[in-house]
Every structure is written in structure tokens, then in C-alpha cells.
Motif scaffolding. Structure first.
Motif, PDB file in Angstrom:
ATOM      1  N   ALA A 180       0.829  -1.208   0.000  1.00 32.14           N
ATOM      2  CA  ALA A 180       0.000   0.000   0.000  1.00 32.14           C
ATOM      3  C   ALA A 180       0.860   1.253   0.000  1.00 32.14           C
ATOM      4  O   ALA A 180       0.594   2.216  -0.740  1.00 32.14           O
ATOM      5  CB  ALA A 180      -0.935  -0.005   1.207  1.00 32.14           C
ATOM      6  N   GLU A 181       1.914   1.263   0.820  1.00 28.67           N
ATOM      7  CA  GLU A 181       2.800   2.426   0.866  1.00 28.67           C
ATOM      8  C   GLU A 181       3.546   2.602  -0.448  1.00 28.67           C
ATOM      9  O   GLU A 181       3.696   3.720  -0.951  1.00 28.67           O
ATOM     10  CB  GLU A 181       3.808   2.274   2.014  1.00 28.67           C
ATOM     11  N   MET A 182       3.987   1.501  -1.018  1.00 30.21           N
ATOM     12  CA  MET A 182       4.729   1.607  -2.271  1.00 30.21           C
ATOM     13  C   MET A 182       3.838   2.105  -3.407  1.00 30.21           C
ATOM     14  O   MET A 182       4.284   2.849  -4.285  1.00 30.21           O
ATOM     15  CB  MET A 182       5.336   0.250  -2.627  1.00 30.21           C
ATOM     16  N   ALA A 183       2.577   1.727  -3.392  1.00 29.01           N
ATOM     17  CA  ALA A 183       1.656   2.179  -4.433  1.00 29.01           C
ATOM     18  C   ALA A 183       1.431   3.687  -4.364  1.00 29.01           C
ATOM     19  O   ALA A 183       1.104   4.319  -5.372  1.00 29.01           O
ATOM     20  CB  ALA A 183       0.325   1.446  -4.307  1.00 29.01           C
ATOM     21  N   ARG A 184       1.629   4.270  -3.171  1.00 25.55           N
ATOM     22  CA  ARG A 184       1.452   5.717  -3.002  1.00 25.55           C
ATOM     23  C   ARG A 184       2.735   6.498  -3.281  1.00 25.55           C
ATOM     24  O   ARG A 184       2.722   7.734  -3.275  1.00 25.55           O
ATOM     25  CB  ARG A 184       0.997   6.020  -1.565  1.00 25.55           C
ATOM     26  N   THR A 185       3.818   5.804  -3.525  1.00 22.70           N
ATOM     27  CA  THR A 185       5.136   6.442  -3.659  1.00 22.70           C
ATOM     28  C   THR A 185       5.441   6.749  -5.121  1.00 22.70           C
ATOM     29  O   THR A 185       5.343   5.872  -5.978  1.00 22.70           O
ATOM     30  CB  THR A 185       6.226   5.530  -3.059  1.00 22.70           C
ATOM     31  N   ASP A 186       5.808   7.982  -5.390  1.00 22.73           N
ATOM     32  CA  ASP A 186       6.126   8.405  -6.751  1.00 22.73           C
ATOM     33  C   ASP A 186       7.616   8.333  -7.058  1.00 22.73           C
ATOM     34  O   ASP A 186       8.008   8.246  -8.220  1.00 22.73           O
ATOM     35  CB  ASP A 186       5.631   9.837  -6.985  1.00 22.73           C
ATOM     36  N   LEU A 187       8.455   8.394  -6.020  1.00 22.23           N
ATOM     37  CA  LEU A 187       9.902   8.378  -6.212  1.00 22.23           C
ATOM     38  C   LEU A 187      10.555   7.725  -5.009  1.00 22.23           C
ATOM     39  O   LEU A 187      10.246   8.064  -3.863  1.00 22.23           O
ATOM     40  CB  LEU A 187      10.443   9.806  -6.363  1.00 22.23           C
ATOM     41  N   ILE A 188      11.482   6.801  -5.278  1.00 30.51           N
ATOM     42  CA  ILE A 188      12.319   6.214  -4.234  1.00 30.51           C
ATOM     43  C   ILE A 188      13.741   6.707  -4.436  1.00 30.51           C
ATOM     44  O   ILE A 188      14.297   6.592  -5.530  1.00 30.51           O
ATOM     45  CB  ILE A 188      12.312   4.679  -4.287  1.00 30.51           C
ATOM     46  N   VAL A 189      14.335   7.269  -3.390  1.00 26.78           N
ATOM     47  CA  VAL A 189      15.743   7.641  -3.380  1.00 26.78           C
ATOM     48  C   VAL A 189      16.430   6.682  -2.423  1.00 26.78           C
ATOM     49  O   VAL A 189      16.195   6.732  -1.215  1.00 26.78           O
ATOM     50  CB  VAL A 189      15.945   9.101  -2.932  1.00 26.78           C
ATOM     51  N   GLN A 190      17.246   5.797  -2.954  1.00 21.34           N
ATOM     52  CA  GLN A 190      17.866   4.758  -2.120  1.00 21.34           C
ATOM     53  C   GLN A 190      19.339   5.052  -1.895  1.00 21.34           C
ATOM     54  O   GLN A 190      20.082   5.343  -2.832  1.00 21.34           O
ATOM     55  CB  GLN A 190      17.711   3.391  -2.782  1.00 21.34           C
ATOM     56  N   CYS A 191      19.770   4.925  -0.636  1.00 21.38           N
ATOM     57  CA  CYS A 191      21.177   5.039  -0.263  1.00 21.38           C
ATOM     58  C   CYS A 191      21.486   3.917   0.718  1.00 21.38           C
ATOM     59  O   CYS A 191      21.557   4.136   1.928  1.00 21.38           O
ATOM     60  CB  CYS A 191      21.465   6.413   0.343  1.00 21.38           C
ATOM     61  N   VAL A 192      21.633   2.705   0.194  1.00 25.73           N
ATOM     62  CA  VAL A 192      21.861   1.510   1.011  1.00 25.73           C
ATOM     63  C   VAL A 192      23.002   0.723   0.367  1.00 25.73           C
ATOM     64  O   VAL A 192      22.793  -0.021  -0.594  1.00 25.73           O
ATOM     65  CB  VAL A 192      20.610   0.624   1.115  1.00 25.73           C
ATOM     66  N   THR A 193      24.201   0.888   0.881  1.00 24.91           N
ATOM     67  CA  THR A 193      25.355   0.191   0.324  1.00 24.91           C
ATOM     68  C   THR A 193      25.472  -1.204   0.917  1.00 24.91           C
ATOM     69  O   THR A 193      25.342  -1.394   2.132  1.00 24.91           O
ATOM     70  CB  THR A 193      26.643   0.976   0.606  1.00 24.91           C
TER      71      THR A 193
END
Length: 236
Positions: free
Chosen positions: A49-62
Motif C-alpha cells: 500500500a505504501e509503495m503504491a502511493r510512492t512516486d519516487l524512491i531515493v535509495q542510499c543503502v550500500t
């Protein structure tokens, strides 16, 4: 008009300072009208549900690890139109054990060549080499990199393995130095985009440290990439 929703996901290896690095760009998102949510783990990817509401993901996970369910949620969101972007190891060296993640982003860090052995002192700077980021012909026309000239950096120079589905906006060439085992220069993507279903992906490989992220050309690429990848932009 509803505000676009940006999800900042950060964590993994602390050497890339995921909190400080992402804090450089959260004000840009907020000033651009995004509603920003910050998560300190990838657990949110499994929340459909949260992902469906998300327009942009900024990931910083090395490095780090991702579960099957989390990765499935990320891939489904991007395929449905959620934008996905990041820089350096936070996107190009995430979840090394996951071939499905590699398939999503289209390129994977394998090394950053070092200085001549006699010059090394045991710190991160041993891997800081002067190099050029060269904008490609496609990059000179693309909204992310248009108007940006080739630029010089002294930092980690990423060598990435990649596939042919990436659209390369900039490259960097690893020289064949006497102390390295390869025998001719090797050119790798440094900035690329990728279409995945209805989603847009942007990978910027420079960004090892905060000073690199504050370089005007690097920052411009990252912020423009955020705007280009966002779901509302994808609909245009």
C-alpha cells in the motif's frame, strides 16, 4: 494537484554516510513540493500500500541484504511507475547477493582501482584517482545531463558490469596503469537511465563522499534525475 511522494531509504555500510548524504538532498525534494518520508531500512519495500502511493524512491543503502518480499515489492512498484534513483554504492553496490536486484538496476559495482602501491597509506584515499566523467551524445540531449560538460573528479572511480538495456548518459574510462592487471583502457557507464515497466531508474555512480555529492555537476545530475524519474514525470 496532489503533492508527489518521495521515499528516502537509507542504511547499509556507514562509510558512505547514508544519513548525511541523503540529508543533502531532502531539502531539494521538500522545496520542490514533495512529501518526503524517510526510512532507515528496506522493510518498507514490502508494504504494498505504501509503495503504491510512492512516486519516487531515493535509495542510499550500500551492500546490506534484502529479503525476497522486500525486493519483490520494490520491483513491483518500479514496474507500476514508481521512480527509483540513487548514487554510488547506495544503488550500484546494494544487495550483492541478489541477482534480481542487479537485473532491476542494470549495472553492478565490481571495483574502484587504486593508486600505485607505493603511494597507498591504508585509508579510503588509496582508491581516489583523478578521472573524467564524459557526457555521451545521448547525454548531451537528455534532460538529466543536457548542458553539463565533461567534468573531472578525484575520488573513487567505479568500474561497473552492465547490460544493454541501460541508456548511458555518461562514461568514465579506467586507464591501463602499470600496476593494474588489465592491458587496455576500459570504459564503463558512469551515469545511466533504465526503463522498467512504467518506471524510470537513474543511477549516478559518483558520490563516494559528501564533497563529491556537493560537486555542482554531480549534484545537478542527481537532482535532475530525481525529477525525471518521478512518476508524474513518467506520465508526460
Amino acid at each position: 494537484m496532489a503533492r508527489p511522494k518521495a521515499l528516502v531509504v537509507r542504511g547499509g555500510w556507514e562509510g558512505h554516510q547514508p544519513v548525511k548524504a541523503t540529508e543533502l538532498f531532502i531539502p531539494y525534494l521538500e522545496h520542490g513540493g514533495y512529501a518526503v518520508r524517510v526510512e532507515e531500512s528496506t522493510e518498507v519495500y514490502a508494504d504494498a500500500a505504501e509503495m503504491a502511493r510512492t512516486d519516487l524512491i531515493v535509495q542510499c543503502v550500500t551492500m546490506s541484504q534484502i529479503t525476497t518480499g522486500q525486493l519483490a515489492g520494490l520491483r513491483a512498484a518500479v514496474e507500476a511507475g514508481t521512480g527509483f534513483t540513487g548514487w554510488h554504492g547506495g544503488i550500484a553496490d546494494s544487495f550483492r547477493a541478489s541477482s534480481d536486484y542487479l537485473h532491476l538496476v542494470g549495472g553492478q559495482f565490481v571495483t574502484h582501482p587504486g593508486k600505485e602501491p607505493c603511494e597507498r597509506q591504508g585509508g579510503q584515499e588509496d582508491n581516489y584517482l583523478p578521472h573524467t566523467v564524459n557526457i555521451t551524445a545521448l547525454g548531451r540531449e537528455h534532460p538529466i545531463t543536457a548542458g553539463i560538460e565533461d567534468f573531472e573528479l578525484v575520488t573513487e572511480q567505479y568500474w561497473v558490469l552492465h547490460d544493454d538495456l541501460v541508456d548511458v548518459l555518461a562514461t568514465t574510462t579506467h586507464l591501463a596503469r602499470p600496476w593494474h592487471p588489465w592491458h587496455r583502457p576500459v570504459t564503463c557507464p558512469a551515469i545511466w537511465t533504465r526503463r522498467w515497466g512504467a518506471g524510470r531508474i537513474v543511477v549516478t555512480t559518483p558520490g563516494h563522499s559528501l564533497d563529491v555529492l556537493e560537486h555542482p555537476s554531480v549534484r545537478a545530475v542527481i537532482t535532475r534525475g530525481m525529477s525525471w524519474a518521478t512518476r508524474t514525470a513518467s506520465a508526460s
